[in-house]
Design a protein around this motif. Sequence first.
Motif, PDB file in Angstrom:
ATOM      1  N   ASP A  85      16.213  34.953  43.619  1.00 39.28           N
ATOM      2  CA  ASP A  85      15.399  35.926  42.886  1.00 39.28           C
ATOM      3  C   ASP A  85      16.258  37.163  42.637  1.00 39.28           C
ATOM      4  OD1 ASP A  85      13.670  37.830  41.929  1.00 39.28           O
ATOM      5  OD2 ASP A  85      12.023  37.266  43.261  1.00 39.28           O
ATOM      6  N   ALA A  86      16.651  37.348  41.388  1.00 38.89           N
ATOM      7  CA  ALA A  86      17.582  38.425  41.048  1.00 38.89           C
ATOM      8  C   ALA A  86      16.870  39.726  40.692  1.00 38.89           C
ATOM      9  CB  ALA A  86      18.480  37.976  39.900  1.00 38.89           C
ATOM     10  N   TYR A  87      15.543  39.769  40.887  1.00 41.43           N
ATOM     11  CA  TYR A  87      14.758  40.926  40.448  1.00 41.43           C
ATOM     12  C   TYR A  87      15.280  42.245  41.015  1.00 41.43           C
ATOM     13  CZ  TYR A  87      10.686  43.656  39.060  1.00 41.43           C
ATOM     14  OH  TYR A  87       9.861  44.586  38.493  1.00 41.43           O
ATOM     15  N   ARG A  88      15.575  42.252  42.303  1.00 40.42           N
ATOM     16  CA  ARG A  88      16.000  43.483  42.961  1.00 40.42           C
ATOM     17  C   ARG A  88      17.506  43.723  42.942  1.00 40.42           C
ATOM     18  NH1 ARG A  88      11.303  45.201  45.692  1.00 40.42           N
ATOM     19  NH2 ARG A  88       9.940  43.438  45.341  1.00 40.42           N
ATOM     20  N   VAL A  89      18.221  42.846  42.279  1.00 40.18           N
ATOM     21  CA  VAL A  89      19.675  42.969  42.247  1.00 40.18           C
ATOM     22  C   VAL A  89      20.066  44.008  41.198  1.00 40.18           C
ATOM     23  CG1 VAL A  89      21.801  41.721  41.732  1.00 40.18           C
ATOM     24  CG2 VAL A  89      19.973  40.593  42.996  1.00 40.18           C
ATOM     25  N   ARG A  90      20.841  45.011  41.603  1.00 36.22           N
ATOM     26  CA  ARG A  90      21.204  46.076  40.653  1.00 36.22           C
ATOM     27  C   ARG A  90      22.286  45.604  39.700  1.00 36.22           C
ATOM     28  NH1 ARG A  90      21.042  50.680  44.826  1.00 36.22           N
ATOM     29  NH2 ARG A  90      18.795  50.827  45.145  1.00 36.22           N
ATOM     30  N   ASP A  91      23.230  44.850  40.244  1.00 34.28           N
ATOM     31  CA  ASP A  91      24.379  44.403  39.472  1.00 34.28           C
ATOM     32  C   ASP A  91      24.632  42.935  39.830  1.00 34.28           C
ATOM     33  OD1 ASP A  91      26.974  43.812  38.590  1.00 34.28           O
ATOM     34  OD2 ASP A  91      27.584  45.913  38.768  1.00 34.28           O
ATOM     35  N   PRO A  92      24.776  42.065  38.829  1.00 40.55           N
ATOM     36  CA  PRO A  92      25.025  40.644  39.129  1.00 40.55           C
ATOM     37  C   PRO A  92      26.244  40.448  40.034  1.00 40.55           C
ATOM     38  CG  PRO A  92      24.788  41.005  36.759  1.00 40.55           C
ATOM     39  CD  PRO A  92      24.699  42.341  37.394  1.00 40.55           C
ATOM     40  N   ALA A  93      27.151  41.425  40.036  1.00 43.30           N
ATOM     41  CA  ALA A  93      28.333  41.322  40.910  1.00 43.30           C
ATOM     42  C   ALA A  93      27.909  41.150  42.364  1.00 43.30           C
ATOM     43  CB  ALA A  93      29.208  42.562  40.751  1.00 43.30           C
ATOM     44  N   GLU A  94      26.763  41.743  42.717  1.00 42.73           N
ATOM     45  CA  GLU A  94      26.257  41.601  44.094  1.00 42.73           C
ATOM     46  C   GLU A  94      26.024  40.134  44.432  1.00 42.73           C
ATOM     47  OE1 GLU A  94      22.744  43.980  45.060  1.00 42.73           O
ATOM     48  OE2 GLU A  94      23.469  45.525  43.694  1.00 42.73           O
ATOM     49  N   LEU A  95      25.506  39.387  43.461  1.00 39.50           N
ATOM     50  CA  LEU A  95      25.242  37.964  43.692  1.00 39.50           C
ATOM     51  C   LEU A  95      26.551  37.187  43.804  1.00 39.50           C
ATOM     52  CD1 LEU A  95      22.260  37.435  41.242  1.00 39.50           C
ATOM     53  CD2 LEU A  95      22.165  37.254  43.737  1.00 39.50           C
ATOM     54  N   TYR A  96      27.500  37.525  42.950  1.00 40.63           N
ATOM     55  CA  TYR A  96      28.784  36.826  43.007  1.00 40.63           C
ATOM     56  C   TYR A  96      29.519  37.137  44.308  1.00 40.63           C
ATOM     57  CZ  TYR A  96      28.061  35.244  38.240  1.00 40.63           C
ATOM     58  OH  TYR A  96      27.554  34.625  37.130  1.00 40.63           O
TER      59      TYR A  96
END
Length: 145
Positions: A85-96
Amino acid sequence: MGAWPLAPGETSTLRGLPEQQAFGAAWAALPPGSVLFLEGELGAGKTSLTQGLAQALGFTEPVTSPTYALMNLYPTPAGTLLHVDAYRVRDPAELYEMDLEALIEGSRLSVIEWGERLYADYPEAPVLHLEHMKSPEIRQVTRRR
Ligand SMILES: Nc1ncnc2c1ncn2[C@@H]1O[C@H](COP(=O)(O)OP(=O)(O)OP(=O)(O)O)[C@@H](O)[C@H]1O
Ligand SMILES: [Mg+2]
Protein backbone atom coordinates in the motif's frame (compact mmCIF):
# COMPACT_ATOMS: atom_id res chain seq x y z
CA MET A 1 -20.13 -11.74 -15.52
CA GLY A 2 -17.85 -11.08 -18.45
CA ALA A 3 -14.66 -12.88 -19.31
CA TRP A 4 -12.15 -12.54 -16.50
CA PRO A 5 -9.49 -11.37 -16.13
CA LEU A 6 -10.55 -8.25 -18.04
CA ALA A 7 -8.81 -6.99 -21.17
CA PRO A 8 -7.53 -3.39 -21.15
CA GLY A 9 -10.44 -0.91 -21.33
CA GLU A 10 -13.04 -3.44 -20.17
CA THR A 11 -15.40 -2.95 -17.22
CA SER A 12 -17.19 -5.44 -14.98
CA THR A 13 -19.96 -5.02 -12.42
CA LEU A 14 -19.32 -7.05 -9.27
CA ARG A 15 -22.40 -7.92 -7.25
CA GLY A 16 -21.47 -8.74 -3.70
CA LEU A 17 -18.37 -9.82 -1.82
CA PRO A 18 -18.19 -13.37 -3.25
CA GLU A 19 -18.13 -11.96 -6.77
CA GLN A 20 -15.50 -9.39 -5.78
CA GLN A 21 -13.34 -12.24 -4.50
CA ALA A 22 -14.02 -14.42 -7.55
CA PHE A 23 -12.91 -11.52 -9.74
CA GLY A 24 -9.71 -11.25 -7.69
CA ALA A 25 -9.11 -14.98 -8.08
CA ALA A 26 -9.01 -14.63 -11.87
CA TRP A 27 -5.78 -12.61 -11.63
CA ALA A 28 -3.96 -15.66 -10.29
CA ALA A 29 -3.53 -16.44 -14.01
CA LEU A 30 -0.81 -13.75 -14.22
CA PRO A 31 2.67 -15.26 -14.56
CA PRO A 32 5.17 -15.37 -11.65
CA GLY A 33 6.81 -12.03 -10.87
CA SER A 34 3.81 -10.04 -12.18
CA VAL A 35 2.53 -6.81 -10.69
CA LEU A 36 -1.15 -5.89 -10.43
CA PHE A 37 -2.00 -2.27 -9.60
CA LEU A 38 -5.23 -1.43 -7.75
CA GLU A 39 -6.72 2.04 -7.43
CA GLY A 40 -10.00 3.03 -5.82
CA GLU A 41 -11.37 4.98 -2.89
CA LEU A 42 -11.89 3.78 0.67
CA GLY A 43 -14.07 0.67 0.73
CA ALA A 44 -14.07 0.16 -3.03
CA GLY A 45 -13.07 -3.48 -2.58
CA LYS A 46 -9.28 -3.57 -2.97
CA THR A 47 -8.68 -5.83 0.01
CA SER A 48 -11.62 -8.10 -0.91
CA LEU A 49 -10.20 -8.53 -4.41
CA THR A 50 -6.77 -9.33 -2.95
CA GLN A 51 -8.31 -11.84 -0.54
CA GLY A 52 -9.86 -13.69 -3.47
CA LEU A 53 -6.52 -13.69 -5.26
CA ALA A 54 -4.75 -15.05 -2.17
CA GLN A 55 -7.34 -17.82 -1.88
CA ALA A 56 -6.82 -18.75 -5.51
CA LEU A 57 -3.11 -19.14 -4.72
CA GLY A 58 -4.06 -21.51 -1.90
CA PHE A 59 -3.70 -19.08 1.01
CA THR A 60 -6.55 -19.58 3.46
CA GLU A 61 -5.69 -17.09 6.22
CA PRO A 62 -7.19 -13.58 6.33
CA VAL A 63 -5.75 -10.81 4.17
CA THR A 64 -5.85 -7.28 5.59
CA SER A 65 -5.07 -3.79 4.30
CA PRO A 66 -1.31 -3.16 4.53
CA THR A 67 -1.98 0.53 5.22
CA TYR A 68 0.17 0.72 8.33
CA ALA A 69 2.60 -2.07 7.52
CA LEU A 70 3.21 -0.65 4.01
CA MET A 71 3.88 -4.21 2.81
CA ASN A 72 2.46 -7.60 3.69
CA LEU A 73 4.04 -10.82 2.46
CA TYR A 74 1.68 -13.77 2.36
CA PRO A 75 3.37 -17.17 2.03
CA THR A 76 0.92 -18.94 -0.29
CA PRO A 77 1.52 -22.53 -1.48
CA ALA A 78 2.12 -21.05 -4.96
CA GLY A 79 4.79 -18.63 -3.69
CA THR A 80 4.81 -15.24 -2.00
CA LEU A 81 1.93 -12.84 -2.52
CA LEU A 82 3.33 -9.36 -1.93
CA HIS A 83 0.71 -6.75 -0.97
CA VAL A 84 1.91 -3.14 -0.98
CA ASP A 85 0.00 0.00 0.00
CA ALA A 86 1.86 3.04 -1.30
CA TYR A 87 -0.69 5.56 0.04
CA ARG A 88 1.53 6.86 2.83
CA VAL A 89 4.75 6.70 0.87
CA ARG A 90 6.13 10.20 0.22
CA ASP A 91 8.61 9.17 -2.44
CA PRO A 92 8.66 5.89 -4.41
CA ALA A 93 12.39 5.79 -3.63
CA GLU A 94 11.37 4.73 -0.12
CA LEU A 95 9.84 1.57 -1.57
CA TYR A 96 12.86 0.83 -3.71
CA GLU A 97 15.06 1.28 -0.64
CA MET A 98 12.95 -1.46 0.95
CA ASP A 99 14.10 -3.71 -1.91
CA LEU A 100 10.80 -3.56 -3.76
CA GLU A 101 12.32 -4.62 -7.06
CA ALA A 102 13.83 -7.85 -5.68
CA LEU A 103 10.73 -8.59 -3.62
CA ILE A 104 8.55 -8.31 -6.74
CA GLU A 105 10.92 -10.48 -8.76
CA GLY A 106 10.92 -13.15 -6.06
CA SER A 107 7.16 -13.14 -5.55
CA ARG A 108 4.50 -15.20 -7.25
CA LEU A 109 2.48 -12.01 -7.60
CA SER A 110 2.57 -8.44 -6.27
CA VAL A 111 -0.55 -6.38 -5.65
CA ILE A 112 0.20 -2.67 -5.29
CA GLU A 113 -2.44 -0.23 -4.04
CA TRP A 114 -2.08 3.51 -4.68
CA GLY A 115 0.97 2.84 -6.84
CA GLU A 116 0.45 5.49 -9.54
CA ARG A 117 4.03 6.68 -9.18
CA LEU A 118 5.25 3.18 -10.06
CA TYR A 119 3.10 2.71 -13.18
CA ALA A 120 5.87 3.89 -15.52
CA ASP A 121 8.37 1.48 -13.92
CA TYR A 122 6.05 -1.51 -14.52
CA PRO A 123 4.53 -0.82 -17.95
CA GLU A 124 3.30 -4.41 -18.40
CA ALA A 125 1.30 -4.42 -15.15
CA PRO A 126 -2.51 -4.21 -15.41
CA VAL A 127 -4.16 -1.26 -13.60
CA LEU A 128 -7.58 -1.95 -12.09
CA HIS A 129 -9.78 0.97 -11.07
CA LEU A 130 -12.44 0.06 -8.48
CA GLU A 131 -15.53 2.15 -7.83
CA HIS A 132 -18.65 2.23 -5.67
CA MET A 133 -21.97 2.31 -7.47
CA LYS A 134 -25.28 3.78 -6.27
CA SER A 135 -26.23 0.49 -4.68
CA PRO A 136 -24.00 -0.48 -1.73
CA GLU A 137 -24.23 -4.10 -2.90
CA ILE A 138 -22.35 -3.40 -6.11
CA ARG A 139 -18.86 -2.41 -7.18
CA GLN A 140 -17.56 -1.64 -10.63
CA VAL A 141 -14.08 -2.38 -11.87
CA THR A 142 -12.39 -1.06 -15.00
CA ARG A 143 -9.07 -2.26 -16.33
CA ARG A 144 -7.35 0.99 -17.27
CA ARG A 145 -4.45 -0.65 -19.07
N1 LIG B 1 -18.55 -6.26 -5.00
C1 LIG B 1 -18.95 -5.96 -3.76
N2 LIG B 1 -20.25 -5.82 -3.48
C2 LIG B 1 -20.66 -5.51 -2.24
N3 LIG B 1 -19.85 -5.33 -1.18
C3 LIG B 1 -18.53 -5.46 -1.40
C4 LIG B 1 -18.01 -5.77 -2.68
N4 LIG B 1 -16.67 -5.81 -2.58
C5 LIG B 1 -16.36 -5.54 -1.32
N5 LIG B 1 -17.45 -5.32 -0.58
C6 LIG B 1 -17.52 -4.93 0.83
O1 LIG B 1 -17.08 -3.58 0.95
C7 LIG B 1 -16.35 -3.38 2.13
C8 LIG B 1 -15.00 -2.75 1.82
O2 LIG B 1 -14.23 -3.63 1.05
P1 LIG B 1 -12.62 -3.65 1.12
O3 LIG B 1 -12.16 -3.67 2.52
O4 LIG B 1 -12.18 -4.74 0.22
O5 LIG B 1 -12.29 -2.25 0.48
P2 LIG B 1 -10.86 -1.51 0.33
O6 LIG B 1 -10.87 -0.89 -1.01
O7 LIG B 1 -9.78 -2.45 0.64
O8 LIG B 1 -10.98 -0.40 1.44
P3 LIG B 1 -9.79 0.44 2.18
O9 LIG B 1 -9.41 1.53 1.24
O10 LIG B 1 -10.47 0.95 3.40
O11 LIG B 1 -8.69 -0.53 2.49
C9 LIG B 1 -16.26 -4.74 2.82
O12 LIG B 1 -17.22 -4.78 3.84
C10 LIG B 1 -16.59 -5.73 1.72
O13 LIG B 1 -17.23 -6.87 2.24
MG1 LIG C 1 -8.18 -2.33 1.93
